[in-house]
Design a protein around this motif. Structure first.
Motif, PDB file in Angstrom:
ATOM      1  N   LEU B  64      25.586 -13.853  10.786  1.00  0.00           N
ATOM      2  CA  LEU B  64      26.231 -13.604  12.077  1.00  0.00           C
ATOM      3  C   LEU B  64      26.981 -14.845  12.533  1.00  0.00           C
ATOM      4  CD1 LEU B  64      23.435 -11.741  14.030  1.00  0.00           C
ATOM      5  CD2 LEU B  64      25.621 -10.808  13.386  1.00  0.00           C
ATOM      6  N   ARG B  65      28.041 -14.613  13.233  1.00  0.00           N
ATOM      7  CA  ARG B  65      28.874 -15.725  13.674  1.00  0.00           C
ATOM      8  C   ARG B  65      28.164 -16.511  14.772  1.00  0.00           C
ATOM      9  NH1 ARG B  65      33.798 -13.066  13.953  1.00  0.00           N
ATOM     10  NH2 ARG B  65      33.100 -12.147  15.894  1.00  0.00           N
ATOM     11  N   ARG B  66      28.117 -17.837  14.617  1.00  0.00           N
ATOM     12  CA  ARG B  66      27.498 -18.677  15.642  1.00  0.00           C
ATOM     13  C   ARG B  66      28.534 -18.952  16.708  1.00  0.00           C
ATOM     14  NH1 ARG B  66      23.255 -22.739  14.086  1.00  0.00           N
ATOM     15  NH2 ARG B  66      24.254 -24.042  15.646  1.00  0.00           N
ATOM     16  N   PHE B  67      28.290 -18.437  17.905  1.00  0.00           N
ATOM     17  CA  PHE B  67      29.244 -18.683  18.975  1.00  0.00           C
ATOM     18  C   PHE B  67      28.507 -19.158  20.202  1.00  0.00           C
ATOM     19  CE2 PHE B  67      32.894 -18.534  21.489  1.00  0.00           C
ATOM     20  CZ  PHE B  67      32.603 -17.903  22.682  1.00  0.00           C
ATOM     21  N   GLU B 102      31.532 -12.299  23.329  1.00  0.00           N
ATOM     22  CA  GLU B 102      32.249 -13.460  22.812  1.00  0.00           C
ATOM     23  C   GLU B 102      33.738 -13.165  22.890  1.00  0.00           C
ATOM     24  OE1 GLU B 102      31.435 -13.645  18.703  1.00  0.00           O
ATOM     25  OE2 GLU B 102      32.967 -15.122  18.268  1.00  0.00           O
ATOM     26  N   PHE B 103      34.511 -14.098  23.441  1.00  0.00           N
ATOM     27  CA  PHE B 103      35.962 -13.913  23.454  1.00  0.00           C
ATOM     28  C   PHE B 103      36.629 -15.276  23.513  1.00  0.00           C
ATOM     29  CE2 PHE B 103      37.018 -14.828  27.904  1.00  0.00           C
ATOM     30  CZ  PHE B 103      35.791 -14.708  28.518  1.00  0.00           C
ATOM     31  N   TYR B 104      37.885 -15.300  23.167  1.00  0.00           N
ATOM     32  CA  TYR B 104      38.649 -16.545  23.124  1.00  0.00           C
ATOM     33  C   TYR B 104      39.943 -16.362  23.890  1.00  0.00           C
ATOM     34  CZ  TYR B 104      35.525 -17.208  19.161  1.00  0.00           C
ATOM     35  OH  TYR B 104      34.424 -17.286  18.359  1.00  0.00           O
ATOM     36  N   ALA B 105      40.689 -17.460  24.044  1.00  0.00           N
ATOM     37  CA  ALA B 105      42.008 -17.343  24.662  1.00  0.00           C
ATOM     38  C   ALA B 105      42.910 -16.629  23.674  1.00  0.00           C
ATOM     39  CB  ALA B 105      42.561 -18.731  24.967  1.00  0.00           C
ATOM     40  N   ILE B 166      32.350  -6.370  31.203  1.00  0.00           N
ATOM     41  CA  ILE B 166      33.408  -7.117  30.513  1.00  0.00           C
ATOM     42  C   ILE B 166      33.455  -6.581  29.088  1.00  0.00           C
ATOM     43  CG2 ILE B 166      34.235  -9.389  29.832  1.00  0.00           C
ATOM     44  CD1 ILE B 166      32.511 -10.587  32.006  1.00  0.00           C
ATOM     45  N   GLU B 167      34.575  -5.928  28.737  1.00  0.00           N
ATOM     46  CA  GLU B 167      34.679  -5.383  27.370  1.00  0.00           C
ATOM     47  C   GLU B 167      35.803  -6.106  26.651  1.00  0.00           C
ATOM     48  OE1 GLU B 167      34.214  -0.780  28.804  1.00  0.00           O
ATOM     49  OE2 GLU B 167      35.955  -1.990  29.244  1.00  0.00           O
ATOM     50  N   VAL B 168      35.565  -6.333  25.396  1.00  0.00           N
ATOM     51  CA  VAL B 168      36.601  -6.949  24.576  1.00  0.00           C
ATOM     52  C   VAL B 168      37.305  -5.823  23.833  1.00  0.00           C
ATOM     53  CG1 VAL B 168      37.002  -8.452  22.629  1.00  0.00           C
ATOM     54  CG2 VAL B 168      35.369  -9.116  24.341  1.00  0.00           C
ATOM     55  N   LEU B 169      38.586  -5.628  24.146  1.00  0.00           N
ATOM     56  CA  LEU B 169      39.320  -4.559  23.474  1.00  0.00           C
ATOM     57  C   LEU B 169      39.828  -5.029  22.122  1.00  0.00           C
ATOM     58  CD1 LEU B 169      41.334  -3.174  26.497  1.00  0.00           C
ATOM     59  CD2 LEU B 169      39.222  -2.308  25.552  1.00  0.00           C
ATOM     60  N   LYS B 170      40.228  -6.278  22.083  1.00  0.00           N
ATOM     61  CA  LYS B 170      40.693  -6.831  20.808  1.00  0.00           C
ATOM     62  C   LYS B 170      40.273  -8.290  20.743  1.00  0.00           C
ATOM     63  CE  LYS B 170      44.863  -6.788  18.016  1.00  0.00           C
ATOM     64  NZ  LYS B 170      46.326  -6.796  18.050  1.00  0.00           N
ATOM     65  N   LEU B 171      39.445  -8.621  19.755  1.00  0.00           N
ATOM     66  CA  LEU B 171      38.972 -10.000  19.638  1.00  0.00           C
ATOM     67  C   LEU B 171      39.851 -10.739  18.662  1.00  0.00           C
ATOM     68  CD1 LEU B 171      36.646 -12.000  20.315  1.00  0.00           C
ATOM     69  CD2 LEU B 171      35.662 -11.348  18.160  1.00  0.00           C
ATOM     70  N   GLU B 172      40.548 -11.733  19.128  1.00  0.00           N
ATOM     71  CA  GLU B 172      41.331 -12.551  18.209  1.00  0.00           C
ATOM     72  C   GLU B 172      41.612 -13.894  18.863  1.00  0.00           C
ATOM     73  OE1 GLU B 172      45.066 -10.659  17.448  1.00  0.00           O
ATOM     74  OE2 GLU B 172      45.807 -11.063  19.438  1.00  0.00           O
ATOM     75  N   LYS B 173      41.973 -14.841  18.029  1.00  0.00           N
ATOM     76  CA  LYS B 173      42.350 -16.175  18.517  1.00  0.00           C
ATOM     77  C   LYS B 173      43.845 -16.335  18.329  1.00  0.00           C
ATOM     78  CE  LYS B 173      38.554 -18.965  17.008  1.00  0.00           C
ATOM     79  NZ  LYS B 173      38.087 -20.266  16.608  1.00  0.00           N
ATOM     80  N   ARG B 174      44.401 -17.273  19.075  1.00  0.00           N
ATOM     81  CA  ARG B 174      45.815 -17.603  18.873  1.00  0.00           C
ATOM     82  C   ARG B 174      45.896 -19.042  18.367  1.00  0.00           C
ATOM     83  NH1 ARG B 174      50.276 -15.122  21.322  1.00  0.00           N
ATOM     84  NH2 ARG B 174      49.669 -13.116  22.148  1.00  0.00           N
ATOM     85  N   LEU B 175      47.125 -19.514  18.193  1.00  0.00           N
ATOM     86  CA  LEU B 175      47.278 -20.869  17.672  1.00  0.00           C
ATOM     87  C   LEU B 175      46.914 -21.940  18.692  1.00  0.00           C
ATOM     88  CD1 LEU B 175      50.595 -20.262  15.762  1.00  0.00           C
ATOM     89  CD2 LEU B 175      48.439 -20.876  14.722  1.00  0.00           C
ATOM     90  N   GLU B 202      34.708  -7.445  13.484  1.00  0.00           N
ATOM     91  CA  GLU B 202      33.525  -7.792  12.700  1.00  0.00           C
ATOM     92  C   GLU B 202      32.674  -8.794  13.463  1.00  0.00           C
ATOM     93  OE1 GLU B 202      33.097  -6.592   9.464  1.00  0.00           O
ATOM     94  OE2 GLU B 202      34.838  -5.349   9.912  1.00  0.00           O
ATOM     95  N   ILE B 203      31.342  -8.708  13.267  1.00  0.00           N
ATOM     96  CA  ILE B 203      30.476  -9.721  13.871  1.00  0.00           C
ATOM     97  C   ILE B 203      30.146 -10.832  12.897  1.00  0.00           C
ATOM     98  CG2 ILE B 203      29.326  -8.676  15.843  1.00  0.00           C
ATOM     99  CD1 ILE B 203      27.309  -7.489  13.974  1.00  0.00           C
ATOM    100  N   THR B 204      30.574 -10.670  11.659  1.00  0.00           N
ATOM    101  CA  THR B 204      30.354 -11.763  10.703  1.00  0.00           C
ATOM    102  C   THR B 204      31.693 -12.363  10.322  1.00  0.00           C
ATOM    103  OG1 THR B 204      30.502 -10.216   8.897  1.00  0.00           O
ATOM    104  CG2 THR B 204      28.309 -10.700   9.714  1.00  0.00           C
ATOM    105  N   GLY B 205      31.656 -13.526   9.756  1.00  0.00           N
ATOM    106  CA  GLY B 205      32.892 -14.141   9.281  1.00  0.00           C
ATOM    107  C   GLY B 205      33.680 -14.784  10.415  1.00  0.00           C
ATOM    108  N   ASP B 206      34.881 -15.211  10.105  1.00  0.00           N
ATOM    109  CA  ASP B 206      35.696 -15.928  11.091  1.00  0.00           C
ATOM    110  C   ASP B 206      36.449 -14.967  11.979  1.00  0.00           C
ATOM    111  OD1 ASP B 206      36.433 -18.255   8.515  1.00  0.00           O
ATOM    112  OD2 ASP B 206      35.066 -18.528  10.215  1.00  0.00           O
ATOM    113  N   VAL B 207      36.770 -15.476  13.153  1.00  0.00           N
ATOM    114  CA  VAL B 207      37.554 -14.676  14.088  1.00  0.00           C
ATOM    115  C   VAL B 207      38.998 -14.620  13.580  1.00  0.00           C
ATOM    116  CG1 VAL B 207      38.338 -14.550  16.466  1.00  0.00           C
ATOM    117  CG2 VAL B 207      36.100 -15.476  15.956  1.00  0.00           C
ATOM    118  N   PRO B 208      39.639 -13.467  13.590  1.00  0.00           N
ATOM    119  CA  PRO B 208      41.032 -13.400  13.096  1.00  0.00           C
ATOM    120  C   PRO B 208      41.965 -14.199  13.989  1.00  0.00           C
ATOM    121  CG  PRO B 208      40.373 -11.326  14.095  1.00  0.00           C
ATOM    122  CD  PRO B 208      39.134 -12.147  14.004  1.00  0.00           C
TER     123      PRO B 208
END
Lengths: 198, 284
Positions: B64-67, B102-105, B166-175, B202-208
């Motif tokens: 599982l991803r450590r966040f 878990e979410f990012y900018a 709080i729902e995450v519709l699309k989990l992704e990171k930007r540059l 996915e809950i495993t691996g890196d965030v796209p």
């Protein structure tokens, strides 16, 4: 121009303003740090010595990580302008302070500079340098006349106190003897009782 | 009078029947137990039903991803660490009630908040998270969307009691970590449909990581995004700036910045410690 309070109030800000600007500050500190690594004891103004102290200890921390560490090498390359000091930093200074976590530098204040500016000066050094110590070690010798007299006085006082104690115990025995009005044998006298008499 | 009597007797008969059947009819067991208790002590105590615990045995914990949410990491200050530990306790307590994912900018979120001025009391807003700031209980995030041609940014507090979902519709990171430049970008990059459906992640691996380079409106911008102080990689500078302008912006580059040891804040050991603490307490 944005006139914010942020520019006027400096609560919690670290890092003094030295020289002409941030670049000038870093360059000046770099020169002082290089001098410190070369000579291991230098004399500057108090503010600059205080700033360099932090950077000197952090640089040692990086040096302790080792020669092969890329970041350490980059840091040493940036901070030491004279490149013949980089091996000295890694092989001499890092080895000297291997087991110490902090407190590798010492700062001592000096009378103000003789110039017109009368700047407050300080001496900054790495501990373990070959020069004579900045603060002379105070050694107390027992062979002074004064110390000998004091020692004798102390011994005499102790002797007086022990004499007084013997006298007291003798008096309690005597008092006990008179009050009981009968011959007292030695073993019936409990030494504990002599506290209760007084 | 007679009718009242008969109705009363009918009620009593009904009760008696219920009471007789209570051993077979388990649904009424609780009510009968409560009625039994009324005679003994005060008002009945409500025991909530046990929440279902979902144990996902398909994934191993190690994969599982450590966040660790960035607001848990305390800033470099001259405050007592007791303050941070107390705040962390409160944050964990709130997280047990409200699930903060878990979410990012750069991720698209849908936030449901209570609002007294709305008919149904709830207010739902969807937008892209452009910034996460603040530490401790005052942690905030800003969602941006373009509604009817008007750009709207709402700053939400993660631990506010008004937050419902709080729902995450699309989990992704930007540059970049900070997408404030979307204000000066073309509006198509900030518009998101309110009927957007959640995208599986996915809950495993890196965030796209979305390597999108945004096209900007003509200058002047709200901030000079080309300057190296902002360190923005997500803008397509070639289309809006000439190489001379880019070189001119490099005048404000501070090449000594990465070597300035005063500005470093190493949080790796702190992060590990806090991550373990948070995981332990959330499981309790």
């Amino acid at each position: 121009m944005r006139l914010t309070l942020q520019a006027l109030i400096s609560h919690g800000r670290v890092g003094r303003r030295i020289g002409l600007g941030p670049e000038s500050r870093i360059n000046m500190l770099r020169n002082i740090l290089t001098g410190l690594v070369r000579h291991e004891r230098i004399e500057t103004t108090r503010a600059r010595a205080d700033e360099v102290r932090f950077y000197a200890e952090k640089l040692l921390g990086y040096a302790k990580k080792g020669d092969t560490n890329e970041k350490s090498m980059k840091m040493a390359d940036f901070w030491l302008t004279e490149k013949d000091l980089i091996p000295k930093l890694f092989k001499v200074l890092a080895v000297r302070f291997e087991n110490q976590t902090g407190g590798c530098t010492r700062m001592a204040r000096i009378p103000n500079r003789e110039n017109l500016d009368r700047a407050a000066m300080a001496v900054l050094e790495y501990k373990g340098n070959p020069f004579p110590p900045l603060f002379p070690m105070k050694r107390v010798s027992e062979l002074n006349l004064l110390n000998q007299l004091l020692k004798a006085y102390g011994e005499e006082k102790a002797r007086m106190v022990s004499e007084k104690k013997d006298l007291r115990s003798l008096i309690t025995v005597f008092v006990h003897f008179i009050s009981c009005n009968k011959p007292v044998c030695a073993h019936s006298l409990r030494w504990k009782n002599h506290d209760k008499a007084f | 009078m007679a009718a009242a009597c008969t109705s009363r007797t009918r009620q009593m008969m009904g009760l008696l029947r219920i009471l007789r059947n209570f051993s077979q009819n388990e649904r009424l067991l609780s009510t009968s137990v409560l009625r039994h208790n009324v005679a003994s002590d005060g008002p009945p105590k409500f025991t909530p039903p046990s929440k279902p615990v979902i144990i996902d045995k398909t994934q191993k914990e190690a994969s599982l991803r450590r966040f660790l949410s960035p607001e848990f990491i305390p800033p470099r200050q001259r405050t007592n660490p007791v303050k941070f530990s107390i705040e962390r306790k409160d944050m964990i307590q709130r997280r047990k009630v409200l699930n903060i994912p878990e979410f990012y900018a750069g991720s698209i979120l849908a936030v449901t908040m209570t609002d007294p001025h709305v008919n149904g009391n709830m207010n739902r807003f969807i937008g892209i998270c452009i910034q996460r700031s603040g530490k401790g209980l005052g942690a905030t995030f800003i969602l941006r969307n373009v509604v009817d041609g008007q750009g709207v940014e709402i700053c939400y507090e993660l631990y506010s009691p008004r937050m419902r979902k709080i729902e995450v519709l699309k989990l992704e990171k930007r540059l970049d970590d900070n997408l404030m430049y979307l204000r000066d970008a073309l509006p198509e990059y900030s518009t998101f449909n309110f009927d957007m459906q959640p995208v599986h992640y996915e809950i495993t691996g890196d965030v796209p990581v979305n390597l999108l380079k945004v096209k900007m409106r003509p200058k002047p911008w709200s901030k000079r995004w080309e300057r190296p102080k902002f360190n923005i990689k997500g803008i397509h500078f070639d289309l809006c700036l000439t190489p001379e302008m880019m070189e001119h912006a490099q005048k404000w580059a501070e090449p000594w910045r990465p070597y300035d040891m005063l500005k470093e804040y190493d949080t790796s050991s702190l992060e590990e410690h806090i991550f373990k603490e948070v995981q332990e307490n959330l499981r309790k």
